[in-house]
Design a protein around this motif. Structure first.
Motif, PDB file in Angstrom:
ATOM      1  N   PRO A  37      48.217  32.911  53.316  1.00 26.23           N
ATOM      2  CA  PRO A  37      48.779  34.710  54.077  1.00 26.23           C
ATOM      3  C   PRO A  37      49.001  33.929  55.831  1.00 26.23           C
ATOM      4  N   ARG A  38      48.296  33.838  55.866  1.00 28.04           N
ATOM      5  CA  ARG A  38      48.320  33.062  56.933  1.00 28.04           C
ATOM      6  C   ARG A  38      50.224  33.262  57.945  1.00 28.04           C
ATOM      7  N   LEU A  39      50.637  31.806  56.895  1.00 24.72           N
ATOM      8  CA  LEU A  39      52.002  31.430  57.712  1.00 24.72           C
ATOM      9  C   LEU A  39      52.690  32.836  57.300  1.00 24.72           C
ATOM     10  N   ALA A  40      52.649  33.665  55.722  1.00 25.51           N
ATOM     11  CA  ALA A  40      53.378  34.684  55.499  1.00 25.51           C
ATOM     12  C   ALA A  40      53.118  35.434  56.109  1.00 25.51           C
ATOM     13  N   ARG A  98      57.831  37.344  50.172  1.00 22.20           N
ATOM     14  CA  ARG A  98      57.101  36.843  48.958  1.00 22.20           C
ATOM     15  C   ARG A  98      56.973  35.719  49.320  1.00 22.20           C
ATOM     16  N   VAL A  99      55.912  34.705  48.888  1.00 26.92           N
ATOM     17  CA  VAL A  99      55.754  33.194  48.747  1.00 26.92           C
ATOM     18  C   VAL A  99      56.055  32.910  47.624  1.00 26.92           C
ATOM     19  N   VAL A 100      56.750  31.344  47.501  1.00 29.78           N
ATOM     20  CA  VAL A 100      56.993  31.863  46.034  1.00 29.78           C
ATOM     21  C   VAL A 100      56.788  29.603  45.933  1.00 29.78           C
ATOM     22  N   ASP A 157      45.697  28.866  41.793  1.00 24.77           N
ATOM     23  CA  ASP A 157      47.077  29.410  42.228  1.00 24.77           C
ATOM     24  C   ASP A 157      46.569  31.168  42.010  1.00 24.77           C
ATOM     25  N   ALA A 158      44.802  31.719  40.990  1.00 28.69           N
ATOM     26  CA  ALA A 158      45.089  32.709  41.195  1.00 28.69           C
ATOM     27  C   ALA A 158      44.220  33.700  42.419  1.00 28.69           C
ATOM     28  N   ARG A 159      43.883  32.555  42.655  1.00 21.04           N
ATOM     29  CA  ARG A 159      43.020  33.146  44.458  1.00 21.04           C
ATOM     30  C   ARG A 159      43.908  32.890  45.336  1.00 21.04           C
ATOM     31  N   VAL A 160      44.929  31.748  45.518  1.00 16.21           N
ATOM     32  CA  VAL A 160      46.057  32.484  46.867  1.00 16.21           C
ATOM     33  C   VAL A 160      46.668  33.606  46.752  1.00 16.21           C
ATOM     34  N   GLU A 161      47.618  33.656  45.340  1.00 11.64           N
ATOM     35  CA  GLU A 161      47.510  35.199  44.714  1.00 11.64           C
ATOM     36  C   GLU A 161      46.860  36.664  45.354  1.00 11.64           C
ATOM     37  N   GLU A 162      45.485  35.960  44.787  1.00 12.10           N
ATOM     38  CA  GLU A 162      44.681  37.612  45.510  1.00 12.10           C
ATOM     39  C   GLU A 162      44.854  37.827  46.337  1.00 12.10           C
ATOM     40  N   SER A 163      44.395  36.371  47.177  1.00  8.74           N
ATOM     41  CA  SER A 163      44.299  36.849  48.786  1.00  8.74           C
ATOM     42  C   SER A 163      45.744  36.759  49.426  1.00  8.74           C
ATOM     43  N   LEU A 164      46.991  36.704  48.682  1.00  6.94           N
ATOM     44  CA  LEU A 164      48.466  37.249  49.751  1.00  6.94           C
ATOM     45  C   LEU A 164      48.458  39.142  49.165  1.00  6.94           C
ATOM     46  N   ALA A 165      47.927  38.909  47.530  1.00  5.98           N
ATOM     47  CA  ALA A 165      47.787  40.328  47.341  1.00  5.98           C
ATOM     48  C   ALA A 165      47.723  41.227  48.294  1.00  5.98           C
ATOM     49  N   PRO A 200      46.739  45.559  56.060  1.00  8.98           N
ATOM     50  CA  PRO A 200      47.286  44.625  55.354  1.00  8.98           C
ATOM     51  C   PRO A 200      48.584  44.979  54.535  1.00  8.98           C
ATOM     52  N   GLU A 201      49.458  44.365  55.184  1.00  8.68           N
ATOM     53  CA  GLU A 201      50.327  44.515  53.605  1.00  8.68           C
ATOM     54  C   GLU A 201      50.646  43.436  52.743  1.00  8.68           C
ATOM     55  N   ALA A 202      50.629  44.214  51.503  1.00 13.05           N
ATOM     56  CA  ALA A 202      50.404  42.570  49.804  1.00 13.05           C
ATOM     57  C   ALA A 202      51.847  42.062  50.001  1.00 13.05           C
ATOM     58  N   ILE A 203      51.164  40.678  49.929  1.00 10.58           N
ATOM     59  CA  ILE A 203      53.019  40.508  49.802  1.00 10.58           C
ATOM     60  C   ILE A 203      52.927  39.703  48.342  1.00 10.58           C
ATOM     61  N   ASP A 204      53.790  39.682  48.180  1.00  9.72           N
ATOM     62  CA  ASP A 204      54.428  38.780  46.412  1.00  9.72           C
ATOM     63  C   ASP A 204      54.039  37.607  46.269  1.00  9.72           C
ATOM     64  N   VAL A 205      54.241  37.313  44.826  1.00  3.06           N
ATOM     65  CA  VAL A 205      54.212  35.677  43.958  1.00  3.06           C
ATOM     66  C   VAL A 205      55.395  36.051  43.638  1.00  3.06           C
ATOM     67  N   GLU A 206      56.610  34.665  43.883  1.00  5.13           N
ATOM     68  CA  GLU A 206      56.902  34.507  42.913  1.00  5.13           C
ATOM     69  C   GLU A 206      57.422  32.804  41.711  1.00  5.13           C
TER      70      GLU A 206
END
Ligand SMILES: Cc1cc2nc3c(=O)[nH]c(=O)nc-3n(C[C@H](O)[C@H](O)[C@H](O)COP(=O)(O)OP(=O)(O)OC[C@H]3O[C@@H](n4cnc5c(N)ncnc54)[C@H](O)[C@@H]3O)c2cc1C
Length: 509
Positions: A79-82, A89-91, A104-112, A122-128
């Motif tokens: 999330p910091r990098l994004a 999004r992070v791919v 992966d689910a944990r990372v997705e949650e913290s990005l969201a 904070p803005e949600a970041i998508d995952v692809e």
């Protein structure tokens, strides 16, 4: 700019997720050394990983970019990098084990949740995510009733007949974030991460000692995509055409030795499959007939098909693990009663050291230590010996393999062990117990493999080697005084194993 998170896909070529990210470009490539994952990695794998990361970084540097290497929790770093690159999004490419999916689910949650955002709102970041590690994703091949397959033969027929994707295109320099920008991003994120344990660097890799991992006993092999491609190229010259005839003969060494590459993704499955198409065309045109002329009944065409079926076994076990993540530590097959595995630390230690007094078993266990690798036929023999002759739980063998194999791969290792222990899907039936002496005689008749790894037996004729368990102590002393006596009597243990499994099946008297 979107980050692309490398995991078990340590390559820039034939990488589905990376190509998709590059289509939008510019991509910010990164990898995170996650202690939770490293905890499960034995020294040979950690060394191969670090060497492959160095190759991956060099591939990016050749293209004017760089690899960002983080260390810590990916749910904190990504999330910091994004946020730092203002990503949409992070791919990444999908992982299929239970552990990978949880992470992966944990990372997705913290990005969201926008956990990396410096701003107050904070803005949600998508995952692809993409399927990349396999030719057919674990959900795509099912029975006509819609269930996942548990029998390989039926799975293989569908796998074989499905169209395969072509290798992905490699991202060009223009689609990658340049090295200078990467350095700025790293500096930005580093100042952000100061409070925690996580770190980030542009292309700087820790050593194996920095990671607190011991130097492996085995010698290293060439890593990364260049190493993998060399192995594939050398396999295609001639071994692929002799594969079917000789794949069970450990001394012939005709197999591809691509397992660590497929496991870490230093080569893509589409690239390997495309290579088999070229080999098939050559075989069909008769171009490989001379290569097999010394082998009775060898057919180059069916040899290429046989190799493909091993690629399918890999995807079969992966879909078994995907649909049954608990089988990483639990039997796939349910018996009426639990299997009465024994506790015998001395026998387990003798097996690990390769001092059981069964030459083919000992050769395999010593190859494992010396090379961090073991031939497939021998893996089956040593696994059968542990579970049927020593009657020890397959999980003890799995843990040892995980620590020492450079190609340890959760799905294949669990699949192989549960096959041998008669607890897996499509496993060896419990009553078909390998005789280690006959196996040695059949697959290593000249004891060439055995004497490569068991120096105490060098210079000894194959006959006494293959009948070591039947020789009287004086003869053993005369033939090979340094080589151990058999630690168990196979015939007796065979009966005991049958009784143990019959009791588990509820068939005991
Ligand atoms: C007890 C036991 C444990 C095993 N543990 C592992 C492991 O941790 N990692 C691993 O990759 N394989 C494992 N295998 C499967 C197999 O032994 C190795 O994949 C193979 O020996 C690797 O050599 P290779 O690359 O030269 O194989 P090749 O014969 O050249 O086959 C090509 C590829 O097909 C796949 N493959 C081949 N055989 C199998 C198989 N039986 N099951 C699934 N995939 C297969 C591998 O990805 C391999 O690289 C295990 C087998 C047993 C019996």
């Amino acid at each position: 700019m979107d980050p692309f998170w490398h995991r078990r896909d340590l390559r820039v070529t034939d990488n589905v997720g990376l190509s998709a990210a590059a289509d939008r470009g510019p991509v910010v490539p990164c990898f995170v050394l996650d202690d939770a994952v490293l905890e499960h990695a034995g020294p040979p794998r950690v060394r191969y990983l670090l060497a492959s990361l160095a190759e991956l970084r060099d591939a990016y540097r050749e293209r004017g970019s760089d690899l960002i290497v983080g260390r810590g929790d990916p749910a904190e770093i990504l999330p910091r990098l994004a946020d730092a690159v203002d990503a949409d999004r992070v791919v990444w490419n999908r992982g299929y084990s239970g552990l990978a999916r949880e992470r992966d689910a944990r990372v997705e949650e913290s990005l969201a949740a926008g956990d990396g955002a410096a701003a107050a709102a904070p803005e949600a970041i998508d995952v692809e995510t993409y399927h990349d590690a396999v030719l057919h994703d674990p959900d795509s091949i099912r029975t006509n009733k819609g269930d996942p397959y548990s029998v390989f033969t039926y799975y293989w027929k569908k796998w074989r007949d499905r169209e395969k994707g072509a290798p992905e295109t490699t991202p060009s320099e223009e689609t990658l974030c340049d090295a200078e920008t990467i350095a700025d991003v790293v500096a930005d994120v580093t100042s952000d991460l100061q409070s925690g344990d996580a770190t980030i660097a542009a292309g700087t890799l820790p050593t194996i000692t920095d990671l607190g991992v011991a130097e492996p006993e085995a010698d290293p092999i060439p890593a990364g995509t260049p190493g993998a491609r060399d192995r594939l190229e050398s396999f295609l010259e001639s071994d692929i055409f002799r594969y079917e005839a000789l794949r069970d003969v450990p001394a012939a060494s005709v197999t591809s030795e691509l397992s660590q590459d497929l496991s870490f993704g230093t080569i893509g499955p589409r690239e390997v499959y495309a290579a088999t198409e070229d080999a098939m065309a050559r075989a069909e045109a008769g171009g490989a007939d001379g290569i097999v002329s010394d082998l009775e009944d060898a057919d180059p065409v069916s040899s290429v098909t046989e190799f493909r079926s091993q690629l399918a076994w890999r995807e079969f076990y992966l879909q078994v693990l995907f649909h049954n993540p608990e089988t990483v530590s639990r039997n796939y097959k349910t018996y009426e009663n639990s299997i009465d595995w024994r506790e015998d630390p001395d026998a387990l230690a003798a097996w690990k050291r390769g001092e059981t007094g069964y030459p083919i078993v000992d050769a395999g266990m010593r190859q494992l230590r010396a090379e961090a690798f073991m031939h497939n036929r021998v893996r089956m023999i040593v696994a059968s010996f542990l579970t049927k002759d020593l009657l020890l739980d397959w999980r003890a063998g799995y843990a040892h393999f995980r620590e020492h194999l450079r190609d340890h791969d959760t799905a294949n290792d669990v699949g192989g062990w549960q096959w041998a222990a008669s607890t897996g899907t499509d496993a060896q039936p419990y009553f078909r117990i390998f005789n280690p002496m006959t196996q040695g005689e059949r697959y290593d008749p000249d004891a060439e493999y055995i004497t490569t790894y068991v120096p105490e037996l060098r210079g000894v004729d194959p006959d006494p080697i293959h009948s070591w368990h039947e020789l009287d102590p004086e003869r053993r002393e005369a033939v090979a005084p340094e080589y151990p006596e058999p630690i168990v009597d196979h015939a007796q243990r065979r009966e005991e194993a049958l009784a143990t499994f019959e009791a588990a099946r509820g068939e005991a008297d």
